[in-house]
Design an enzyme around this catalytic site. Structure first.
Site, PDB file in Angstrom:
ATOM      1  N   TRP A  56      -2.354  -1.601  -5.363  1.00  0.00           N
ATOM      2  CA  TRP A  56      -1.894  -0.343  -4.922  1.00  0.00           C
ATOM      3  C   TRP A  56      -0.915  -0.008  -5.654  1.00  0.00           C
ATOM      4  CZ3 TRP A  56      -4.770   3.247  -3.126  1.00  0.00           C
ATOM      5  CH2 TRP A  56      -5.705   3.163  -2.316  1.00  0.00           C
ATOM      6  N   ASP A 107       1.012  -1.110  -0.080  1.00  0.00           N
ATOM      7  CA  ASP A 107       0.333  -0.136   0.013  1.00  0.00           C
ATOM      8  C   ASP A 107       0.840   1.321  -0.570  1.00  0.00           C
ATOM      9  OD1 ASP A 107      -1.300  -2.319   1.439  1.00  0.00           O
ATOM     10  OD2 ASP A 107      -2.194  -1.573   2.041  1.00  0.00           O
TER      11      ASP A 107
END
Length: 404
Positions: A249, A175
């Site tokens: 992501w 992320d």
């Protein structure tokens, strides 16, 4: 006679006032009931649906407090791209409204604490470059510089990777590459004469190497250099499972960072190769519906489900990768298949034309309190939401890239 006339005037005035008030109420109700046209593209249909539900971007997802948030930053960025595509000022004002609600005239960011060294807090900063460019308001530049200062002092692993958060020492999560690196790369390109691109590339090198799974070609969700976390493999430090959104992501981070990387930079090809290799591995676990499962490599395990946010992210990254020349053209077909799957299986349109995106994982992380162990059962057990910001922003971005 005068008294009778005065009374008549008062009565007439009262009924006129009531009539006007009723007219205003009807007008307001009529505005609320305006149907969102199905002839519009999906990007605008989703954006108008969000604006109808939440006139202010800061209120989306009903957070208890207004905060500088990576999810709202993602949504605001999608509105920026929509404005650039359509020229419709209301999309720009929606993006700008979020920034202005969170940044005061001096450039101070509301409820932001640099000392927390949370990489998530960098993400919303991406919208500030365009806002400053368009308005020349110095408060945006001041906020940009504050976020750059965080990156300058942000704690790192011994191998030079930026920690996900100060409270998660020596950890890198997939992320975090999206949260920090596109902002970092753009700042370097616009304000540092191209210095430090090696550092941006290094973040991808470290994270990819330490989370790579040879069997599948996919990246595991996270890595703990210290190997102290309960979820970390005691030999490698890797977390035990894949998560679709974390992979989303990562591929979004790659295509967005490449917007700013010089074509002659020696590490540019490495980033493109990562994108190709990871995208190829992802196609192998795409469901026949076009959608990816929450835990993508276990489609048949009980409790696993088709998840919308990761799928929207893949559609965006693949489509943009093709448009920019990083990926072969066949990945555009993969992206369209993914978008078709979302529309057919996970998008619902109500009687007023409002678009609703279903089956979005509310959130998933590692460690913390209560403890998140990164098991398969943990990922499938996290709450699912409708119209969650993790999914709606990428849905708009994917629709724009695919011109759907």
């Amino acid at each position: 006679m005068k008294n009778i006339t005065l009374i008549a005037i008062i009565v007439l005035s009262f009924f006129t006032s009531c009539k006007e008030e009723k007219k205003e109420v009807v007008t307001e109700e009529t505005q609320q009931e305006v149907k969102i046209s199905s002839s519009l593209k999906w990007s605008e249909r989703m954006a108008l649906s969000i604006m109808k539900r939440f006139p202010k971007a800061r209120d989306v997802d009903n957070h208890k407090t207004i905060n500088w948030n990576y999810k709202h930053g993602l949504l605001a960025l999608s509105f920026e791209k929509l404005y650039q595509e359509t020229g419709n000022e209301k999309y720009f004002e929606y993006e700008k409204g979020y920034a202005d609600d969170l940044i005061d005239s001096t450039g101070t960011i509301l409820n932001y604490d640099i000392e927390k060294y949370n990489i998530d807090n960098i993400n919303a900063g991406k919208i500030l470059f365009f806002l400053y460019e368009k308005t020349k308001d110095e408060k945006y530049l001041s906020a940009i510089k504050t976020l750059r200062k965080q990156l300058e002092n942000h704690p790192r692993t011994k191998s030079g990777g930026l920690w996900h958060k100060k409270i998660y020492p020596y950890q890198m999560w997939l992320d975090g590459l999206y949260m920090g690196q596109p902002f970092y790369a753009r700042y370097i390109a616009e304000y540092e004469d191209g210095k430090n691109f090696d550092d941006v590339a290094h973040q991808f090198e470290v994270c990819y190497k330490q989370t790579y799974d040879e069997k599948t070609g996919l990246l595991l969700h996270a890595w703990d250099e210290s190997k102290q976390m309960g979820w970390a493999d005691k030999t490698t430090g890797k977390s035990p499972n894949f998560w679709s959104r974390s992979l989303g992501w990562y591929v979004m981070a790659l295509v967005d960072v490449l917007d700013y990387f010089p074509e002659d930079h020696p590490k540019r090809q490495m980033l493109i190769q990562q994108l190709n290799d990871l995208s190829t591995a992802l196609v192998k676990v795409q469901d026949k519906s076009g959608i990816w499962y929450q835990v993508p490599n276990f489609p048949d395990r009980e409790g696993n489900y088709l998840e919308s946010s990761g799928t929207a992210m893949f559609a965006y990254a693949f489509a943009k990768g093709v448009r920019k020349g990083y990926l072969p053209s066949e990945f555009n077909d993969v992206a369209n298949k993914a978008f078709d799957g979302l529309v057919k299986e996970l998008v619902k349109v109500d009687d007023n034309g409002e678009v609703h995106l279903t089956q979005t994982c509310k959130g998933a992380g590692l460690g913390g309190n209560p403890y998140r162990d990164a098991s398969f059962e943990y990922y499938i057990g996290e709450a699912k939401r409708v119209n969650n910001l993790h999914g709606t922003g990428p849905f708009i971005l994917a629709a724009l890239e695919l011109n759907r």
